[in-house]
Design a protein around this motif. Structure first.
Motif, short mmCIF file in Angstrom:
data_model
loop_
_atom_site.label_atom_id
_atom_site.label_comp_id
_atom_site.label_asym_id
_atom_site.label_seq_id
_atom_site.Cartn_x
_atom_site.Cartn_y
_atom_site.Cartn_z
N ARG A 136 0.86 -1.18 0.00
CA ARG A 136 0.00 0.00 0.00
C ARG A 136 0.90 1.24 0.00
N ASN A 137 1.41 1.56 -1.16
CA ASN A 137 2.40 2.63 -1.27
C ASN A 137 1.90 3.98 -0.80
N ASP A 138 0.63 4.25 -1.01
CA ASP A 138 0.10 5.54 -0.60
C ASP A 138 0.20 5.69 0.93
N ARG A 139 -0.07 4.62 1.64
CA ARG A 139 -0.01 4.68 3.10
C ARG A 139 1.43 4.75 3.61
N THR A 140 2.29 3.92 3.06
CA THR A 140 3.68 3.94 3.53
C THR A 140 4.36 5.25 3.15
N ASP A 141 4.07 5.76 1.96
CA ASP A 141 4.65 7.04 1.54
C ASP A 141 4.18 8.18 2.45
N ASN A 142 2.91 8.17 2.79
CA ASN A 142 2.38 9.20 3.69
C ASN A 142 2.99 9.10 5.09
N ALA A 143 3.19 7.87 5.55
CA ALA A 143 3.79 7.66 6.86
C ALA A 143 5.24 8.15 6.88
N ILE A 144 5.95 7.91 5.78
CA ILE A 144 7.33 8.38 5.67
C ILE A 144 7.36 9.90 5.62
N ALA A 145 6.46 10.50 4.87
CA ALA A 145 6.39 11.96 4.79
C ALA A 145 6.10 12.56 6.16
N ASP A 146 5.21 11.93 6.90
CA ASP A 146 4.89 12.40 8.25
C ASP A 146 6.11 12.30 9.17
N TYR A 147 6.84 11.19 9.06
CA TYR A 147 8.04 10.99 9.88
C TYR A 147 9.09 12.07 9.57
N LEU A 160 14.66 6.21 5.29
CA LEU A 160 13.30 5.85 4.90
C LEU A 160 12.96 6.37 3.51
N LEU A 161 13.36 7.59 3.24
CA LEU A 161 13.04 8.18 1.94
C LEU A 161 13.78 7.48 0.81
N THR A 162 15.05 7.25 0.99
CA THR A 162 15.86 6.69 -0.09
C THR A 162 15.73 5.19 -0.24
N CYS A 163 15.33 4.51 0.83
CA CYS A 163 15.26 3.05 0.77
C CYS A 163 13.85 2.48 0.76
N ASP A 164 12.88 3.20 1.30
CA ASP A 164 11.54 2.64 1.47
C ASP A 164 10.43 3.41 0.78
N TYR A 165 10.71 4.59 0.28
CA TYR A 165 9.69 5.36 -0.44
C TYR A 165 9.45 4.70 -1.79
N SER A 166 8.23 4.74 -2.27
CA SER A 166 7.88 3.99 -3.48
C SER A 166 8.60 4.48 -4.74
N ASP A 167 8.81 5.79 -4.85
CA ASP A 167 9.46 6.33 -6.06
C ASP A 167 10.31 7.53 -5.67
N ILE A 168 11.59 7.30 -5.48
CA ILE A 168 12.50 8.35 -5.03
C ILE A 168 12.68 9.45 -6.07
N SER A 169 12.37 9.15 -7.32
CA SER A 169 12.54 10.15 -8.38
C SER A 169 11.31 11.04 -8.56
N SER A 170 10.25 10.77 -7.84
CA SER A 170 9.01 11.54 -7.98
C SER A 170 9.17 12.95 -7.41
N PRO A 171 8.37 13.89 -7.89
CA PRO A 171 8.42 15.26 -7.35
C PRO A 171 8.15 15.30 -5.84
N ASN A 172 7.26 14.46 -5.36
CA ASN A 172 6.96 14.44 -3.93
C ASN A 172 8.18 14.01 -3.12
N ALA A 173 8.87 13.01 -3.61
CA ALA A 173 10.07 12.53 -2.91
C ALA A 173 11.15 13.60 -2.91
N GLN A 174 11.32 14.28 -4.03
CA GLN A 174 12.33 15.33 -4.11
C GLN A 174 12.00 16.50 -3.18
N ALA A 175 10.72 16.78 -3.05
CA ALA A 175 10.30 17.83 -2.13
C ALA A 175 10.58 17.43 -0.69
N LEU A 176 10.36 16.17 -0.37
CA LEU A 176 10.64 15.67 0.97
C LEU A 176 12.13 15.69 1.27
N LEU A 177 12.93 15.37 0.26
CA LEU A 177 14.38 15.37 0.44
C LEU A 177 14.88 16.76 0.85
#
Length: 214
Positions: A136-147, A160-177
């Motif tokens: 359930r990538n939406d849930r795990t991604d949201n939990a990582i973003a919250d963390y 968590l972001l680099t190893c467990d996020y569903s798509d590290i290349s996505s705009p959301n992931a880059q914003a979190l980084l």
């Protein structure tokens, strides 16, 4: 006078040798594991050491194994079964002695101890084990973003972001980084250097990576 000079030189060499030995000792890490369903097989570990990627086969006997390696800086070790199924990822640095227990079939509920970083990382994975297992990538991604929002200065956020996020290349992931404090983003765990890319590539597509097999 000569005796004094020789004594001084000997002392100097002794100090240098001690410093070198200490440095070597501080770069060594170990991982001990007991996996109830591993049986007897060769496990594979992959991690980055300096500019090289270390790929090493480790025998497991009756589910028990031990890994010895060297990492002068924080690095991520990926543990795989003989069938190249990902079992776990662990953060290691010099002088770490990590222990891992559980089963391959239930890898999101493994128990990892030995360092604060691994225990915090492991706590997060176990707390969201059901979602990770069900992908359930939406849930795990949201939990990582919250963390990350609550722990921007913690290196576990980067892991968590680099190893467990569903798509590290996505705009959301880059914003979190960008939200993570620079001090919590060691170079060796940033996504462009991650050693876990090796086994996930297609067979034969590893030409650009410098790998050390042991």
């Amino acid at each position: 006078m000569i005796f004094t000079m020789r004594k001084t030189i000997y002392l100097l060499f002794a100090v240098i040798a001690a410093a070198v030995c200490t440095a070597c000792g501080n770069s060594a890490f170990s991982i001990e594991g007991k996996l109830t369903d591993a049986g007897t097989q060769n496990l594979r570990i992959v991690y980055q050491a300096g500019d090289s990627i270390v790929s090493q086969w480790v025998p497991a006997v009756n589910g028990e194994f031990k890994v010895d390696g060297k990492a002068s800086d924080l690095s991520v070790v990926y543990l795989y079964s003989a069938q190249m199924q990902l079992i776990a990822h662990l953060a290691v640095e010099g002088s770490d002695h990590i222990k891992i227990e559980g089963s391959i079939a239930d890898r999101y509920n493994l128990k990892v101890t030995g360092s604060d970083i691994n225990e915090q990382w492991n706590d997060f994975i176990r707390a969201h084990a059901a979602d990770f297992k069900a992908m359930r990538n939406d849930r795990t991604d949201n939990a990582i973003a919250d963390y990350i929002g609550k722990n921007p200065k913690n290196v576990v956020s980067t892991l968590l972001l680099t190893c467990d996020y569903s798509d590290i290349s996505s705009p959301n992931a880059q914003a979190l980084l960008k939200k993570i404090d620079k001090a919590a983003k060691p170079d060796v765990v940033r996504h462009e250097h991650l050693p876990h890319r090796i086994p996930r590539r297609s067979h034969g597509d590893r030409s650009e990576l410098r790998t050390t097999h042991q």
